[in-house]
Design an enzyme around this catalytic site. Structure first.
Site, PDB file in Angstrom:
ATOM      1  CE  LYS A  35      -4.220   1.535   2.316  1.00 26.89           C
ATOM      2  NZ  LYS A  35      -5.180   1.171   3.386  1.00 26.89           N
TER       3      LYS A  35
ATOM      4  CD  GLU B  76     -19.133  -2.689   8.887  1.00 30.86           C
ATOM      5  OE1 GLU B  76     -18.355  -1.854   8.394  1.00 30.86           O
ATOM      6  OE2 GLU B  76     -19.359  -3.815   8.357  1.00 30.86           O
TER       7      GLU B  76
ATOM      8  NE  ARG C  77     -21.630  -3.098   4.649  1.00 33.35           N
ATOM      9  CZ  ARG C  77     -20.617  -3.779   4.154  1.00 33.35           C
ATOM     10  NH1 ARG C  77     -19.632  -4.141   4.922  1.00 33.35           N
ATOM     11  NH2 ARG C  77     -20.584  -4.115   2.890  1.00 33.35           N
TER      12      ARG C  77
END
Length: 606
Positions: free
Chosen positions: A260, A346, A374
């Site tokens: 990244k 979540e 969610r």
């Protein structure tokens, strides 16, 4: 301009000649392989230049340059279907599909979305900006291709190791592995992180695979083929393994190891988040261009939740892969044993919080407002049904700005309004956030939620006096219009109240603080006025205004209620202030609405 790069031989930000000449993926496939390193350099230079000017997801896109080049050379989009999860890693994809000249408008009103956008290009198949969904999309698209006789059209799903921690992604893997004839190529972009380092046993397993372990491969155990790991910054190696994956004609995981922020020293030096998402910055140093920023709502929360952690030894905090963005990093540093990052999960975060509360802990879940959607079932059936005092802290509530329709936190209040026993607080200022957060954590009889926007917190707004839990912010001698200010819109409501009073229209402006359930004192105040106007940065359908109107009706108070809020549609990306103004949520808009209602004219924003 010189940028601090770690790859290639040319550190200057040049005119992207190769990139400028690409009208689409077909031109990329014609490019000789020896030109790809230069093209990758030009893409990185353009990413750094454009994203540093407007903000956006820099680190993830720097990490997928070679991978995206290889994908578009091996597969023929849009004939073949390329899907990206999470969609913020699609900037390079946009450049290679003819949108490289439009990056000055990235995440700006009327410009390019920061996520895939079906309105922008036929190459954007899904508008995927909530993580962990792409494998289910791929499964469904592959089924449809088989049914329609289009089995020659490959389906490729790019998913990060962080997104793979989501339960929905694991559900999809379970189904893909059970269908050996379904040719879906799962490209696992493994950089060891989402915002933060990837959490859980899956991260340990991927590390073992990166280290060469072959036994007990999870993906093979589930019935998928497995190829890799492969260097995600070696285009030739990537093309070779992707062609092999396509030839298998079965579900296959291609394990790609990327870095990244690859190629940009400031991103590589950012140990916390690898410049996952940035604001406007100096491309040479990677430092913000603006002066010292004023404290945001998240900053205020971060400070006070840590103070509460010192006060309550049983306070436990939970996040779904976002300790930094939700403001829990400071708490985690001070109380590491009472902080849990569960990954992009979540539903598990909320159900786990229910377990914590069942065992006597004070559980606090910090999550973006849009991501609470969610876990609605867990809020309803695992927390509320058991009357557990879990505290939900909803960051990015209301209009968020440049992240667009998937990230505006417009749906939380209608969802929470349907949850029995749920108490919802909306602070108007930093002092209110501190007070309401403390009250929420101290609550032991009901679940609670505290919501605030992505914005500067601003100055405190003093109350003239209180009527029970309701703060009176402005009151003229004549009581004609009662303006109910919800949270951060209080300042505009006070301005509107003063203007109305100056023009001879009596106005009272109040802040309920705890907006759900509607305080009885607010009903009492409404009896004393001829009109009630509610103002909230949330959809009007099922919002605070609707709850106030219902509470008045139930109490036999026949005072008309005009609700102001956001329209019940997906709002595009743009500056927060502009989007609020477009919805009439300014002092001028409030005054206009009051005048229309007093004149008994139809409300202009039905």
């Amino acid at each position: 301009m010189t940028v601090p790069t770690t790859v290639g031989t040319a550190p200057e930000l040049r005119q992207p000649d190769l990139l400028a000449g690409l009208d689409g993926p077909e031109d990329l496939r014609k490019l000789p392989a020896d030109g790809l390193p230069e093209l990758a350099e030009q893409i990185r230079a353009l990413l750094i230049d454009k994203v540093s000017a407007v903000g956006g997801h820099l680190g993830p896109n720097l990490g997928v340059v070679e991978l995206t080049l290889a994908l578009h050379r091996v597969f023929r989009s849009p004939h073949d279907t390329l899907l990206f999860d999470t969609g913020h890693q699609c900037y390079v994809h946009k450049m290679l599909t003819g949108r490289q000249h439009d990056f000055d408008g990235l995440r700006q009103a009327g410009g390019l979305s920061g996520y895939p956008s079906r309105a922008e290009s036929v190459h954007d198949v899904i508008e995927n900006s909530h993580a962990s969904t792409v494998l289910s999309y791929a499964d469904g698209i592959a089924k449809a291709r088989a049914l329609s006789g289009e089995g020659d059209r490959a389906v490729v799903a790019v998913i990060g190791d962080g997104a793979l921690t989501g339960g929905l992604a694991l559900e999809a893997l379970n189904n893909l592995g059970a269908a050996p004839g379904r040719p879906v190529v799962v490209v696992l972009n493994d950089n060891g992180r989402s915002y933060a380092p990837t959490a859980g046993a899956l991260a340990t397993h991927l590390a073992a695979l990166r280290g060469g372990a072959a036994a007990g491969n999870l993906f093979e155990q589930l019935g998928l083929a497995y190829l890799g790991p492969v260097d995600g910054h070696d285009t030739a190696a990537l093309e070779l393994i992707l062609r092999q994956a396509r030839s298998l004609e079965r579900p296959v995981v291609v394990h790609v190891v990327t870095d990244k922020g690859h190629g940009y020293l400031p991103a590589l030096a950012d140990r916390a988040e690898k410049m996952h998402a940035v604001g406007v910055l100096d491309p040479l140093t990677g430092l913000p261009r603006s002066a010292a920023a004023q404290p945001t709502w998240t900053d205020v929360f971060a400070e006070h939740v840590t103070e509460l952690g010192a006060h309550y030894s049983d306070l436990v905090t939970i996040t779904a892969a976002m300790p930094g963005p939700t403001g829990l990093s400071r708490f985690a540093d001070r109380f590491p044993d009472r902080f849990f990052d569960v990954g992009i999960a979540e539903q598990h975060a909320v159900a786990s919080a229910a377990g914590l509360a069942t065992a006597g802990a004070r559980a606090l879940v910090a999550v973006y407002s849009t991501f609470l959607n969610r876990a609605y079932d867990q809020v309803l059936m695992d927390v509320a049904l058991h009357r557990l005092p879990v505290t939900f802290v909803l960051d990015r509530a209301g209009v968020t700005g440049p992240d667009g329709p998937s990230h505006h936190g417009m749906w939380d209040i209608p969802l929470l309004a349907s949850v029995p026993g749920m108490r919802v607080a909306v602070p108007r200022d930093p002092a209110g956030l501190r007070t309401l957060l403390a009250e929420a954590v101290d609550e032991q009889e009901h679940p609670t939620a505290v919501r605030f926007p992505k914005a500067v917190a601003g100055s405190d707004i003093a109350a003239l006096h209180q009527l029970g839990p309701v703060d009176v912010l402005f009151r003229s001698t004549v009581h004609e219009v009662l303006i109910v200010a919800v949270g951060p819109l209080a300042d505009e409501c006070v301005k509107a109240g003063r203007y109305l009073a100056d023009t001879g229209i009596g106005a009272t402006v109040v802040d309920p603080r705890w907006v759900l359930p509607v305080p009885a004192e607010l009903v009492t105040l409404a009896r004393q006025h001829r009109l009630v106007v509610t103002v909230e940065d949330n959809i009007r359908n099922g919002g605070v205004g609707a709850a106030v109107a219902r509470a008045l009706a139930d109490a036999g108070v026949h005072v008309p209620v005009t609700t102001m809020g956001l329209p019940a549609r997906f709002l595009e990306h743009g500056p927060r202030a502009d989007l609020l103004a477009a919805a009439g949520l300014t002092a001028k808009g409030i005054v206009h609405t009051v005048l229309c209602a007093r004149a008994d004219r139809p409300h202009p924003r039905t």
